[in-house]
Design a protein around this motif. Structure first.
Motif, short mmCIF file in Angstrom:
data_model
loop_
_atom_site.label_atom_id
_atom_site.label_comp_id
_atom_site.label_asym_id
_atom_site.label_seq_id
_atom_site.Cartn_x
_atom_site.Cartn_y
_atom_site.Cartn_z
N MET A 26 17.70 -50.06 26.03
CA MET A 26 18.76 -49.26 25.62
C MET A 26 20.06 -49.19 25.95
O MET A 26 20.85 -49.41 25.43
CB MET A 26 18.11 -47.80 25.66
N LYS A 27 19.93 -49.44 27.40
CA LYS A 27 21.26 -49.57 28.00
C LYS A 27 21.96 -50.98 27.62
O LYS A 27 22.99 -50.91 27.37
CB LYS A 27 21.02 -49.50 29.52
N GLU A 28 21.22 -51.95 27.60
CA GLU A 28 21.88 -53.21 27.29
C GLU A 28 22.36 -53.41 25.74
O GLU A 28 23.40 -54.06 25.51
CB GLU A 28 20.83 -54.26 27.40
N HIS A 29 21.55 -52.64 24.96
CA HIS A 29 22.02 -52.50 23.50
C HIS A 29 23.03 -51.17 23.24
O HIS A 29 23.61 -51.14 21.94
CB HIS A 29 20.80 -52.39 22.74
N GLY A 30 23.30 -50.68 24.31
CA GLY A 30 24.18 -49.38 24.17
C GLY A 30 23.72 -48.21 23.20
O GLY A 30 24.47 -47.60 22.65
N LEU A 31 22.50 -48.10 23.08
CA LEU A 31 21.68 -47.14 22.52
C LEU A 31 21.84 -45.64 23.31
O LEU A 31 21.26 -45.49 24.28
CB LEU A 31 20.37 -47.46 22.30
N THR A 32 22.13 -44.75 22.60
CA THR A 32 21.95 -43.24 23.12
C THR A 32 20.52 -42.89 22.43
O THR A 32 19.69 -43.58 21.80
CB THR A 32 22.98 -42.41 22.52
#
Length: 97
Positions: free
Chosen positions: A44-50
């Motif tokens: 999620m962090k790598e894809h910038g997902l909240t």
């Protein structure tokens, strides 16, 4: 002069101890869920997902997603794990070892 006896070393492993206490399975389940949640969090962090975006991708609520990240909640389904993996562009693999 007084001699001290050396303690004996047990051949018992920590897994053996947990099994004798009836805790091995629940500890393993907890650890597996924690590892999965950590992998999803990294993705999620790598894809910038909240969490909100992630929940939308999974077609679920943010509250349900929070259950995925709580290792104390054991009732997460295989379908939920698969949806989480797919939401970050991964697939779920389960194998017997």
């Amino acid at each position: 002069m007084e001699q001290h006896k050396k303690g004996s070393v047990s051949d018992e492993t920590f897994d053996d101890f947990l099994a004798e206490q009836g805790l091995l399975q629940s500890c393993e389940d907890h650890a597996i869920k924690e590892m999965f949640a950590e992998q999803i969090a990294v993705e999620m962090k790598e894809h910038g997902l909240t969490k909100s975006t992630m929940a939308k991708r999974m077609h679920t609520s943010r509250r349900q997603l929070d259950r995925l990240f709580d290792p104390a909640i054991q009732s997460v389904t295989l379908d939920t794990l698969r949806k989480a993996a797919n939401a970050v562009g991964r697939s779920l693999r389960i194998e017997l070892i």
